[in-house]
Design a protein around this motif. Structure first.
Motif, PDB file in Angstrom:
ATOM      1  N   ARG A 167      14.814  -3.347  47.784  1.00 56.44           N
ATOM      2  CA  ARG A 167      15.799  -3.280  46.709  1.00 56.44           C
ATOM      3  C   ARG A 167      16.893  -4.326  46.914  1.00 56.44           C
ATOM      4  N   ALA A 168      17.229  -4.566  48.198  1.00 57.88           N
ATOM      5  CA  ALA A 168      18.243  -5.583  48.476  1.00 57.88           C
ATOM      6  C   ALA A 168      17.666  -6.992  48.258  1.00 57.88           C
ATOM      7  N   TRP A 169      16.429  -7.162  48.674  1.00 55.72           N
ATOM      8  CA  TRP A 169      15.816  -8.489  48.618  1.00 55.72           C
ATOM      9  C   TRP A 169      15.526  -8.941  47.189  1.00 55.72           C
ATOM     10  N   VAL A 170      15.253  -7.979  46.314  1.00 56.45           N
ATOM     11  CA  VAL A 170      14.845  -8.313  44.949  1.00 56.45           C
ATOM     12  C   VAL A 170      15.946  -9.070  44.218  1.00 56.45           C
ATOM     13  N   MET A 171      17.198  -8.908  44.698  1.00 55.99           N
ATOM     14  CA  MET A 171      18.305  -9.606  44.056  1.00 55.99           C
ATOM     15  C   MET A 171      18.408 -11.044  44.542  1.00 55.99           C
ATOM     16  N   ALA A 172      17.458 -11.442  45.397  1.00 50.08           N
ATOM     17  CA  ALA A 172      17.468 -12.800  45.975  1.00 50.08           C
ATOM     18  C   ALA A 172      18.823 -13.128  46.583  1.00 50.08           C
ATOM     19  N   PRO A 173      19.293 -12.289  47.502  1.00 46.48           N
ATOM     20  CA  PRO A 173      20.620 -12.519  48.064  1.00 46.48           C
ATOM     21  C   PRO A 173      20.583 -13.722  49.003  1.00 46.48           C
ATOM     22  N   GLU A 174      21.710 -14.393  49.073  1.00 44.50           N
ATOM     23  CA  GLU A 174      21.813 -15.495  50.006  1.00 44.50           C
ATOM     24  C   GLU A 174      22.045 -14.955  51.416  1.00 44.50           C
ATOM     25  N   VAL A 175      22.730 -13.820  51.469  1.00 46.00           N
ATOM     26  CA  VAL A 175      23.006 -13.159  52.748  1.00 46.00           C
ATOM     27  C   VAL A 175      22.567 -11.709  52.639  1.00 46.00           C
ATOM     28  N   LEU A 176      21.828 -11.238  53.671  1.00 44.61           N
ATOM     29  CA  LEU A 176      21.480  -9.823  53.709  1.00 44.61           C
ATOM     30  C   LEU A 176      22.120  -9.205  54.948  1.00 44.61           C
ATOM     31  N   PHE A 177      22.995  -8.215  54.712  1.00 53.66           N
ATOM     32  CA  PHE A 177      23.597  -7.469  55.814  1.00 53.66           C
ATOM     33  C   PHE A 177      22.762  -6.225  56.079  1.00 53.66           C
ATOM     34  N   LEU A 178      22.512  -5.954  57.362  1.00 49.29           N
ATOM     35  CA  LEU A 178      21.777  -4.721  57.696  1.00 49.29           C
ATOM     36  C   LEU A 178      22.548  -3.993  58.795  1.00 49.29           C
ATOM     37  N   ASP A 179      22.852  -2.726  58.546  1.00 52.26           N
ATOM     38  CA  ASP A 179      23.635  -1.950  59.498  1.00 52.26           C
ATOM     39  C   ASP A 179      22.722  -0.994  60.247  1.00 52.26           C
ATOM     40  N   GLU A 180      22.393  -1.323  61.491  1.00 49.50           N
ATOM     41  CA  GLU A 180      21.520  -0.478  62.316  1.00 49.50           C
ATOM     42  C   GLU A 180      20.328   0.049  61.512  1.00 49.50           C
ATOM     43  N   PRO A 181      19.528  -0.850  60.960  1.00 53.35           N
ATOM     44  CA  PRO A 181      18.509  -0.411  59.992  1.00 53.35           C
ATOM     45  C   PRO A 181      17.414   0.450  60.610  1.00 53.35           C
ATOM     46  N   THR A 182      17.279   0.453  61.938  1.00 53.86           N
ATOM     47  CA  THR A 182      16.172   1.225  62.533  1.00 53.86           C
ATOM     48  C   THR A 182      16.674   2.376  63.387  1.00 53.86           C
ATOM     49  N   ALA A 183      17.984   2.691  63.269  1.00 60.12           N
ATOM     50  CA  ALA A 183      18.576   3.670  64.183  1.00 60.12           C
ATOM     51  C   ALA A 183      17.921   5.049  64.078  1.00 60.12           C
ATOM     52  N   ASN A 184      17.461   5.407  62.891  1.00 59.43           N
ATOM     53  CA  ASN A 184      16.933   6.760  62.721  1.00 59.43           C
ATOM     54  C   ASN A 184      15.399   6.789  62.710  1.00 59.43           C
ATOM     55  N   LEU A 185      14.767   5.706  63.168  1.00 60.00           N
ATOM     56  CA  LEU A 185      13.312   5.612  62.991  1.00 60.00           C
ATOM     57  C   LEU A 185      12.570   5.632  64.326  1.00 60.00           C
ATOM     58  N   ASP A 186      11.315   6.043  64.263  1.00 63.15           N
ATOM     59  CA  ASP A 186      10.483   5.996  65.468  1.00 63.15           C
ATOM     60  C   ASP A 186      10.075   4.533  65.716  1.00 63.15           C
ATOM     61  N   PRO A 187       9.601   4.216  66.920  1.00 59.51           N
ATOM     62  CA  PRO A 187       9.341   2.808  67.278  1.00 59.51           C
ATOM     63  C   PRO A 187       8.386   2.104  66.323  1.00 59.51           C
ATOM     64  N   ALA A 188       7.337   2.761  65.887  1.00 59.64           N
ATOM     65  CA  ALA A 188       6.371   2.096  65.004  1.00 59.64           C
ATOM     66  C   ALA A 188       7.025   1.721  63.689  1.00 59.64           C
ATOM     67  N   ALA A 189       7.774   2.659  63.124  1.00 60.42           N
ATOM     68  CA  ALA A 189       8.445   2.381  61.855  1.00 60.42           C
ATOM     69  C   ALA A 189       9.480   1.280  62.051  1.00 60.42           C
ATOM     70  N   ALA A 190      10.151   1.309  63.219  1.00 58.84           N
ATOM     71  CA  ALA A 190      11.166   0.294  63.487  1.00 58.84           C
ATOM     72  C   ALA A 190      10.537  -1.091  63.533  1.00 58.84           C
ATOM     73  N   ARG A 191       9.326  -1.188  64.160  1.00 57.24           N
ATOM     74  CA  ARG A 191       8.644  -2.490  64.221  1.00 57.24           C
ATOM     75  C   ARG A 191       8.308  -3.007  62.825  1.00 57.24           C
ATOM     76  N   ALA A 192       7.915  -2.108  61.950  1.00 58.10           N
ATOM     77  CA  ALA A 192       7.591  -2.510  60.574  1.00 58.10           C
ATOM     78  C   ALA A 192       8.833  -3.061  59.883  1.00 58.10           C
TER      79      ALA A 192
END
Lengths: 234, 239, 276
Positions: B146-171
């Motif tokens: 949803r963030a990428w679809v706006m073709a942003p020049e900058v993408l901020f991500l705040d701890e995007p994998t903090a709540n995920l298991d390792p496999a999901a985090a790798r994805a």
């Protein structure tokens, strides 16, 4: 006690017999209350959401007024609407007194604070969760309002049903501005009041049971609709 | 896209809440192209710093400025993915379409861009599913789409994998790489050293509201200049 | 999108409801008392008039006090009530055109079978009320400034009893309509003054019975008045007067006399012949 048993058989025979007068009264009750709630929803949802989301002068007072008016006595609303629509009143030229339109207006005013105050609460709660995300997406004030109302739709249905319950069950306002005119402005509640005053307690109670059945039916239908939609939209 | 809004410049930025100084005199600039990772222990102020950059909160002192001509709608050129994604109560595809609708993108173009974003996130099959019925990892990928679809020049991500298991985090990490490859500047926070190793081009090391170190990633990991950074890398930072 | 569609639908529907169902339909509003409506009289005679004239009569049945207030505000075309003094005042103040006598019934004093005040079969109504007051037997009053209430207060005055002073003790003011007051009286085992029409049609008598009747002071005349179109331009004077003319005509008078409930005639026509 025998009145109670008689009431149930009255209610059953009234409904099963498709009594023509009764069907007319039920039809008008539903028409008036649906319209009143419909208008109250159109005005009340945006109003409630605006109170929840926007900072403007008088916002606190407006919120407090909406909460206070949730418990407005129907008779008071009826009187105010009567004084406005009376030929001697400011809107007298419209000739709306003793018409279903007047009843819709009165019930709408009665229901509006309920819908607005409850939706303000629901939208405020939802906004806590959504606020940063929507600002990050650069949603404008109007877009935020519409988005929150739409995403709160399942909770907001409770507010709408509360409003409908209030509208269909009130007697004070429609009695005054409708006049309980046979075949014209007589609805379930005014018919019940009339039959009570005639001493036909079993018939009055029977009509009351029909009213409860209708209110229950509307609620069940709404909830069924919600449950059908929810799995698809989370 | 027009002229770039980068670099983003922070000049002596402070942020205070309840009389406590949570960000203290931070100065740096972010240039296009690289993946900048804001690293630091819990409570260092990483999320606050990210929100200050994105404009969700205003600094108590100092200045945050984009290198953009007057009148540029900078909020439309950047996007942010939160630790806990807030997905709208509608389908996955409708969630991705939402920011495009906000900006008045015509329906036909919208459809193409949504399909492209969902494909990038590996969610084409789930397009019609209710967003909130997706798994945690899928939800976060959807938020990135949803963030990428706006073709942003900058993408901020705040701890995007903090709540995920390792496999999901790798994805998620793979997806971030994909977004970066498409040309977006990445700015993300993490407290996960491994993730920083895998993703970062440069490190901004934040500690108790102070920017203690800024370095190219390999240099930072091999040769931290401050005692706090060394302690953090050894895993025994007291704070 | 959905919101916008339902908004449009709402506007259209409200317009549909607000519009008269048929523009050609002629109708008048009459402000009347609960006694005429609740007794079923209007249900019996109005269809006859409507069939003959093509004018639909919409009845707003409230207490006499409220009915007069409605008429003063111009919210009804015709006033049809039963309190002569108020009616004459209404005309004298210019709100009504002219009062026509139509019919009468009478009031009855009802009370519990046990008759604690011992007033059964008395023929002097004020004396019966005095006995009720002396016995402090419970009395249920309308207390709503209706025609019946005004009549009752006149009777208390005649009995030289200040019932109001005992309000809340043995004198109970219900502040509601005739039927509601009779329901209360039946529940309390109280005495009450009722118009005979409502009494006969009333279905929840419990152990209430007629105690006192036949006193000419219990006479209850009904008058009908066209609201003055000079005060309110929109008054449907021609159709309203047509209704009044019909009520006092031999056809209207016969319809009133023909209305019976349980074999009993409720209202007695007494319109003066045309020209009076």
């Amino acid at each position: 006690m025998n009145d109670l048993a008689a009431a149930f058989s009255q209610a059953a025979s009234l409904l099963l017999g498709f009594d023509e007068d009764l069907m007319e009264i039920i039809g008008l009750s539903l028409r008036v209350s649906f319209m009143a709630v419909g208008l109250a929803v159109l005005l009340g949802l945006p109003l409630g959401a605006a109170v929840a989301l926007y900072r403007f002068p008088g916002r606190t007072v407006l919120g407090a007024l909406l909460n206070a008016f949730m418990g407005l006595p129907p008779v008071v609303v009826g009187l105010v609407v009567y004084l406005m629509l009376s030929r001697a009143g400011p809107l007298g030229v419209l000739g709306l007194l003793f018409t279903p339109a007047a009843m819709i207006l009165a019930q709408c005013l009665l229901v509006l604070p309920i819908v607005a105050a409850l939706s303000a609460q629901i939208v405020a709660d939802l906004s806590e969760e959504y606020d940063e995300q929507l600002r990050s997406l650069a949603a404008g004030p109007g877009q935020r309002l519409v988005t929150l109302l739409w995403d709160g739709r399942f909770s907001l249905m409770t507010a709408v049903l509360a409003g409908f319950g209030r509208a269909i069950a009130e007697v004070g306002a429609v009695m005054i501005v409708g006049g309980n005119i046979a075949h014209s402005t007589r609805v379930m509640t005014t018919a019940i009041a009339l039959e009570t005053s005639k001493g036909n307690l079993a018939l009055a109670l029977g009509l009351g049971l029909v009213l409860i059945a209708i209110a229950l039916g509307v609620n069940l239908a709404a909830l069924a609709l919600r449950d059908a939609a929810r799995p698809r939209h989370g | 896209m027009g002229v770039s809004i980068l670099p983003l410049r922070l000049e002596g930025v402070t942020f205070e809440a309840d009389g406590k100084r949570l960000i203290d005199g931070v100065t740096f600039d972010l240039r296009p192209g690289t993946r900048s990772v804001i690293l630091g222990p819990n409570g260092a102020g990483k999320s606050l710093l990210l929100r200050l950059c994105h404009g969700l909160i205003r600094p108590s002192g100092g200045e945050v400025s984009w290198d953009a001509p007057r009148g540029t709608e900078v909020s439309h050129r950047q996007a942010m993915v939160f630790q806990r994604p807030v997905l709208l109560r509608r389908s996955a595809a409708a969630n991705v379409a939402y920011p495009l609708r906000l900006r008045g993108v015509p329906a036909r173009e919208r459809g193409e861009r949504v399909a492209e974003a969902l494909a990038l996130a590996g969610l084409s099959a789930q397009a019609k599913q209710a967003a909130r019925s997706l798994s945690g990892g899928e939800q976060q990928r959807l938020a990135i789409a949803r963030a990428w679809v706006m073709a942003p020049e900058v993408l901020f991500l705040d701890e995007p994998t903090a709540n995920l298991d390792p496999a999901a985090a790798r994805a998620i990490e793979a997806l971030i790489d994909g977004v970066h490859a498409s040309g977006a500047k990445i700015v993300m926070t993490t407290h996960d050293l491994g993730q920083a190793h895998r993703l970062a081009d440069e490190i901004l090391f934040l500690h108790r509201g102070h920017l203690l170190e800024r370095a190219e990633a390999t240099a930072f990991f091999s040769n931290p200049r401050t005692a706090e950074a060394s302690a953090f890398l050894k895993g025994d930072l007291s704070w | 999108m959905v919101m916008r569609r339902s908004f449009l639908a709402g506007i259209i529907l409200s317009a549909a409801i607000a519009l008269p169902s048929s523009a050609a339909e002629r109708d008048i509003v009459i402000a009347s008392t609960t006694s005429t409506e609740n007794s079923g009289l209007f249900g019996a005679i109005l269809p006859i008039f409507e069939a003959a004239s093509g004018i639909r009569v919409k009845v707003v049945a409230v207490g006499t006090g409220q009915a007069i207030k409605l008429a003063r505000n111009g919210d009804a075309d015709v006033l049809f009530v039963h309190h002569r003094t108020s009616e004459e005042k209404f005309v004298a103040e210019g709100f009504g055109v002219k009062r026509f006598g139509v019919m009468y019934n009478d009031f009855v004093l009802v009370g519990p079978k046990a008759d604690p005040a011992g007033v059964r079969a008395m023929t002097d109504a004020p004396a019966a009320l005095a006995k009720i007051a002396a016995a402090k037997a419970v009395f249920a009053s309308r207390g709503d400034d209706s025609g019946t209430h005004k009549k009752e207060r006149g009777l208390w005055r005649a009995a030289q009893v200040d019932a109001q002073a005992a309000s809340g003790q043995w004198y109970r003011e219900t502040g509601s309509g005739m039927g509601a007051t009779l329901n209360t009286a039946a529940g309390l085992g109280a005495y009450a003054l009722a118009d005979r029409g409502t009494w006969i049609g009333f279905a929840n008598k419990g152990d209430l019975e007629i105690m006192v009747e036949g006193d000419k002071r219990l006479f209850n005349p009904y008058g009908v008045i066209l609201v003055n179109p000079a005060k309110h331009k929109h008054i449907k004077a021609a159709d309203g007067q047509a209704f009044i003319d019909w009520l006092v005509s031999s056809a209207g008078q016969k319809a009133i006399a023909d209305y019976k409930l349980g074999g009993l005639q409720l209202f007695f026509p007494n319109a003066k012949k045309a020209g009076s």
